[in-house]
Write a protein that holds these residues in place. Structure first.
Motif, PDB file in Angstrom:
ATOM      1  N   ALA A 352       0.761  -1.323   0.094  1.00 18.98           N
ATOM      2  CA  ALA A 352      -0.008   0.062  -0.005  1.00 18.98           C
ATOM      3  C   ALA A 352       0.808   1.335  -0.119  1.00 18.98           C
ATOM      4  N   GLY A 353       2.265   1.072  -0.006  1.00 16.71           N
ATOM      5  CA  GLY A 353       3.041   2.368  -0.008  1.00 16.71           C
ATOM      6  C   GLY A 353       3.129   2.800   1.284  1.00 16.71           C
ATOM      7  N   HIS A 354       3.107   1.926   2.295  1.00 11.26           N
ATOM      8  CA  HIS A 354       3.071   2.661   3.609  1.00 11.26           C
ATOM      9  C   HIS A 354       4.114   1.505   4.564  1.00 11.26           C
ATOM     10  N   PRO A 355       5.291   1.372   4.034  1.00 13.35           N
ATOM     11  CA  PRO A 355       6.110   0.002   4.802  1.00 13.35           C
ATOM     12  C   PRO A 355       6.242   0.270   6.302  1.00 13.35           C
ATOM     13  N   VAL A 356       6.111  -0.840   6.954  1.00  9.97           N
ATOM     14  CA  VAL A 356       6.362  -0.701   8.411  1.00  9.97           C
ATOM     15  C   VAL A 356       7.680  -1.272   8.843  1.00  9.97           C
ATOM     16  N   ASN A 357       8.311  -0.961   9.974  1.00 11.04           N
ATOM     17  CA  ASN A 357       9.586  -1.877  10.545  1.00 11.04           C
ATOM     18  C   ASN A 357      10.576  -1.851   9.379  1.00 11.04           C
ATOM     19  N   VAL A 358      10.762  -0.759   8.723  1.00  7.48           N
ATOM     20  CA  VAL A 358      11.751  -0.655   7.816  1.00  7.48           C
ATOM     21  C   VAL A 358      13.171  -0.587   8.740  1.00  7.48           C
ATOM     22  N   ILE A 359      14.214  -1.425   8.419  1.00  4.15           N
ATOM     23  CA  ILE A 359      15.191  -1.570   9.139  1.00  4.15           C
ATOM     24  C   ILE A 359      16.488  -0.654   8.392  1.00  4.15           C
ATOM     25  N   ARG A 360      16.880   0.332   8.835  1.00  4.23           N
ATOM     26  CA  ARG A 360      17.981   1.221   8.003  1.00  4.23           C
ATOM     27  C   ARG A 360      18.845   1.390   9.059  1.00  4.23           C
ATOM     28  N   VAL A 361      20.216   1.293   8.494  1.00  4.09           N
ATOM     29  CA  VAL A 361      21.437   1.398   9.215  1.00  4.09           C
ATOM     30  C   VAL A 361      21.925   2.600   8.727  1.00  4.09           C
ATOM     31  N   ASP A 362      22.395   3.811   9.828  1.00 13.61           N
ATOM     32  CA  ASP A 362      22.887   4.809   9.531  1.00 13.61           C
ATOM     33  C   ASP A 362      24.287   4.724   8.408  1.00 13.61           C
ATOM     34  N   GLU A 363      24.411   5.762   7.685  1.00 10.26           N
ATOM     35  CA  GLU A 363      25.473   5.739   6.462  1.00 10.26           C
ATOM     36  C   GLU A 363      26.658   5.396   7.118  1.00 10.26           C
ATOM     37  N   GLU A 364      27.141   6.220   8.264  1.00  9.86           N
ATOM     38  CA  GLU A 364      28.752   5.884   8.661  1.00  9.86           C
ATOM     39  C   GLU A 364      28.746   4.422   9.432  1.00  9.86           C
ATOM     40  N   THR A 365      27.735   4.068   9.921  1.00 12.19           N
ATOM     41  CA  THR A 365      27.560   2.444  10.326  1.00 12.19           C
ATOM     42  C   THR A 365      27.751   1.568   9.205  1.00 12.19           C
ATOM     43  N   SER A 366      27.041   1.795   8.342  1.00  9.35           N
ATOM     44  CA  SER A 366      26.925   0.977   7.078  1.00  9.35           C
ATOM     45  C   SER A 366      28.309   0.806   6.189  1.00  9.35           C
ATOM     46  N   ARG A 367      28.957   2.101   6.157  1.00 11.32           N
ATOM     47  CA  ARG A 367      30.073   2.239   5.339  1.00 11.32           C
ATOM     48  C   ARG A 367      31.031   1.167   6.002  1.00 11.32           C
ATOM     49  N   TRP A 368      31.361   1.224   7.354  1.00 15.73           N
ATOM     50  CA  TRP A 368      32.474   0.572   8.178  1.00 15.73           C
ATOM     51  C   TRP A 368      32.079  -0.929   8.309  1.00 15.73           C
ATOM     52  N   SER A 369      30.735  -1.294   8.241  1.00 15.96           N
ATOM     53  CA  SER A 369      30.283  -2.607   8.329  1.00 15.96           C
ATOM     54  C   SER A 369      30.604  -3.332   7.161  1.00 15.96           C
ATOM     55  N   LEU A 370      30.352  -2.513   6.062  1.00 18.25           N
ATOM     56  CA  LEU A 370      30.460  -3.251   4.636  1.00 18.25           C
ATOM     57  C   LEU A 370      31.940  -3.704   4.292  1.00 18.25           C
ATOM     58  N   VAL A 371      32.951  -2.712   5.237  1.00 12.77           N
ATOM     59  CA  VAL A 371      34.300  -3.064   5.095  1.00 12.77           C
ATOM     60  C   VAL A 371      34.309  -4.439   5.524  1.00 12.77           C
ATOM     61  N   ALA A 372      34.122  -4.798   6.873  1.00  5.82           N
ATOM     62  CA  ALA A 372      34.160  -5.996   7.492  1.00  5.82           C
ATOM     63  C   ALA A 372      33.497  -7.050   6.686  1.00  5.82           C
ATOM     64  N   LEU A 373      32.324  -6.745   6.242  1.00  5.07           N
ATOM     65  CA  LEU A 373      31.590  -7.968   5.689  1.00  5.07           C
ATOM     66  C   LEU A 373      31.996  -8.360   4.377  1.00  5.07           C
ATOM     67  N   GLU A 374      32.547  -7.092   3.546  1.00  2.00           N
ATOM     68  CA  GLU A 374      33.185  -7.688   2.318  1.00  2.00           C
ATOM     69  C   GLU A 374      34.326  -8.274   2.505  1.00  2.00           C
ATOM     70  N   ARG A 375      35.066  -8.202   3.410  1.00  2.00           N
ATOM     71  CA  ARG A 375      36.389  -8.990   3.832  1.00  2.00           C
ATOM     72  C   ARG A 375      35.853 -10.311   3.914  1.00  2.00           C
ATOM     73  N   MET A 376      34.670 -10.506   4.644  1.00  2.00           N
ATOM     74  CA  MET A 376      34.485 -11.946   4.846  1.00  2.00           C
ATOM     75  C   MET A 376      33.908 -12.634   3.469  1.00  2.00           C
ATOM     76  N   LEU A 377      33.052 -11.696   2.722  1.00  5.41           N
ATOM     77  CA  LEU A 377      32.493 -12.422   1.525  1.00  5.41           C
ATOM     78  C   LEU A 377      33.498 -12.486   0.637  1.00  5.41           C
ATOM     79  N   ALA A 378      34.645 -12.092   0.495  1.00  5.52           N
ATOM     80  CA  ALA A 378      35.789 -12.265  -0.250  1.00  5.52           C
ATOM     81  C   ALA A 378      36.419 -13.356   0.018  1.00  5.52           C
ATOM     82  N   LEU A 379      36.168 -14.174   1.107  1.00  2.00           N
ATOM     83  CA  LEU A 379      36.877 -15.116   1.489  1.00  2.00           C
ATOM     84  C   LEU A 379      36.302 -16.550   0.985  1.00  2.00           C
ATOM     85  N   LYS A 380      37.210 -17.408   0.394  1.00  2.77           N
ATOM     86  CA  LYS A 380      36.725 -18.511  -0.149  1.00  2.77           C
ATOM     87  C   LYS A 380      36.429 -19.780   0.696  1.00  2.77           C
TER      88      LYS A 380
END
Ligand code: 13P
Ligand code: SF4
Length: 380
Positions: A352-380
């Motif tokens: 209906a265009g009224h999303p509830v319970n949207v989880i949004r991580v702030d930009e700074e936290t996302s940016r640094w979390s991504l560094v740690a997550l991408e290190r993990m995802l790059a491991l084989k």
């Protein structure tokens, strides 16, 4: 075609969904899925109840779900049938810069159908405690020779901490590869929040308990450790645990071995060391499923992991004899909060265009979390 737009207030109140029967909810959820098509992706963790799993587009363990969120390119909304830290991770991965560019800046909204679906283990490590511990450790050991590793079952702020300090995220599927990665870079690892996953994984790599002091976040002095113990350490374990997997005990293993000849014990590495040491196989949720799927008819198992998954395995593999390892009910009460009523309510508001319970991580936290997550995802 229904458009996905974001507004502040829900179109529908949750109260009216409580009284709906499952068949009505299933039919209405199906209608939203048809209307939104591939712009909607419903992800379900294996510990969810069956009716939720059946309506999920994709199901997986923590690592697989992260990869699915990272790969999602068509969808504009992910409804995450899991717990809070998983939805945060999906928000970070699905909205990372290259994906946003591909979509002309359009974000993927990540919805957690019930906001009270948290994780007691993740709550055992707060960012303020981890930062304070890091500072205290720095008084006695060289923190430039210490890699922070956070289990994915943690708040995004802890992942960001790891990103900033040369660290990495792990899941129960790749914990050994992550620890190897970290120990190739630095002499020591600071592992949080699950002491059992850290300990069970490191013991199999030849690190001893004497080299793994436990950091007690509520202790006044050095996490309850002598400075000498920290200097001797290879892995410093956070005193956290999963309230579900902590319930499996060595006496349960002993009892099954006595009562069912030939039984094989299969457990998750979030279970305590005494249980892992007695088991035939220890592995992540994905590995547990894989192991049972490849076993011969007639194999007898006692499985130590979340109840909904074990019951599903019993149904999916009726030619094997599958037991639940504990005599008491060990289910993830927070995952269980995601039910059909919350799923339907969140989907209809989304459509209906009224999303509830949207989880949004702030930009700074996302940016640094991504560094740690991408290190993990790059491991084989
Ligand atoms: P995995 O999905 O990595 O096995 O983790 C289990 C778990 O406790 C999820 O919260
Ligand atoms: Fe958290 Fe344990 Fe539930 Fe996983 S099973 S979400 S670790 S409480």
């Amino acid at each position: 075609m229904t458009t996905l737009r974001a507004t502040d207030t829900p179109a529908y109140d949750f109260a009216s969904y409580r009284s709906l029967e499952n068949r009505q909810l299933i039919q209405r959820i199906g209608a939203v899925k048809s209307a939104l098509g591939d712009r909607l992706l419903i992800l379900g963790h294996h510990y969810q109840q069956d009716e939720v799993i059946e309506l999920s587009d994709l199901r997986g363990d923590s690592l697989q779900l992260s990869q699915m969120a990272a790969d999602s390119s068509q969808c504009r909304a992910i409804v995450f049938c899991g717990v809070h830290f998983m939805a945060e991770t999906a928000d970070i991965l699905a909205n990372r810069p290259e994906r946003l560019t591909e979509r002309g800046g359009e974000r993927v909204s990540v919805v957690l159908p019930d906001l009270s679906a948290g994780c007691s283990m993740a709550d055992m490590a707060a960012i303020e405690q981890v930062e304070a511990a890091w500072e205290d450790l720095g008084q006695h050991i060289d923190t430039s020779d210490l890699t922070p590793v956070t289990y994915i079952n943690s708040a995004a702020s802890l992942k960001a901490f790891c990103g900033k300090h040369g660290g990495i995220v792990c899941t129960s599927s790749n914990a050994a590869a992550v620890l190897r990665w970290a120990l190739e870079r630095t002499r020591r690892v600071f592992f949080f929040p699950d002491q059992h996953l850290g300990r069970n994984t490191a013991l199999r790599m030849g690190i001893t308990n004497e080299q793994m002091p436990v950091w007690h976040p509520l202790s006044d002095e050095l996490g309850g450790n002598a400075a000498e113990d920290l200097r001797r350490s290879r892995i410093i374990l956070w005193q956290g645990h999963c309230s579900v997997h902590q319930m499996f005990r060595p006496e349960h293993v002993v009892q099954f071995r006595q009562q069912v000849p030939g039984i094989r014990i299969l457990v998750h590495p979030e279970c305590p060391q005494e249980v892992n040491d007695l088991a035939d196989v220890s592995g992540s949720t994905g590995k547990i499923i894989d192991t049972v799927s490849k076993a011969a008819a007639g194999t007898k198992w006692a499985i130590g992991t979340e109840l909904h998954l074990v019951n599903r395995l019993k149904r999916d593999y009726p030619d094997q004899e599958i037991h639940f390892l504990s005599p008491v009910v060990c289910m993830c009460a927070t995952m269980y909060r995601i039910d059909l009523a919350h799923l339907c309510w969140s989907l209809e508001n989304l459509a209906a265009g009224h999303p509830v319970n949207v989880i949004r991580v702030d930009e700074e936290t996302s940016r640094w979390s991504l560094v740690a997550l991408e290190r993990m995802l790059a491991l084989k």
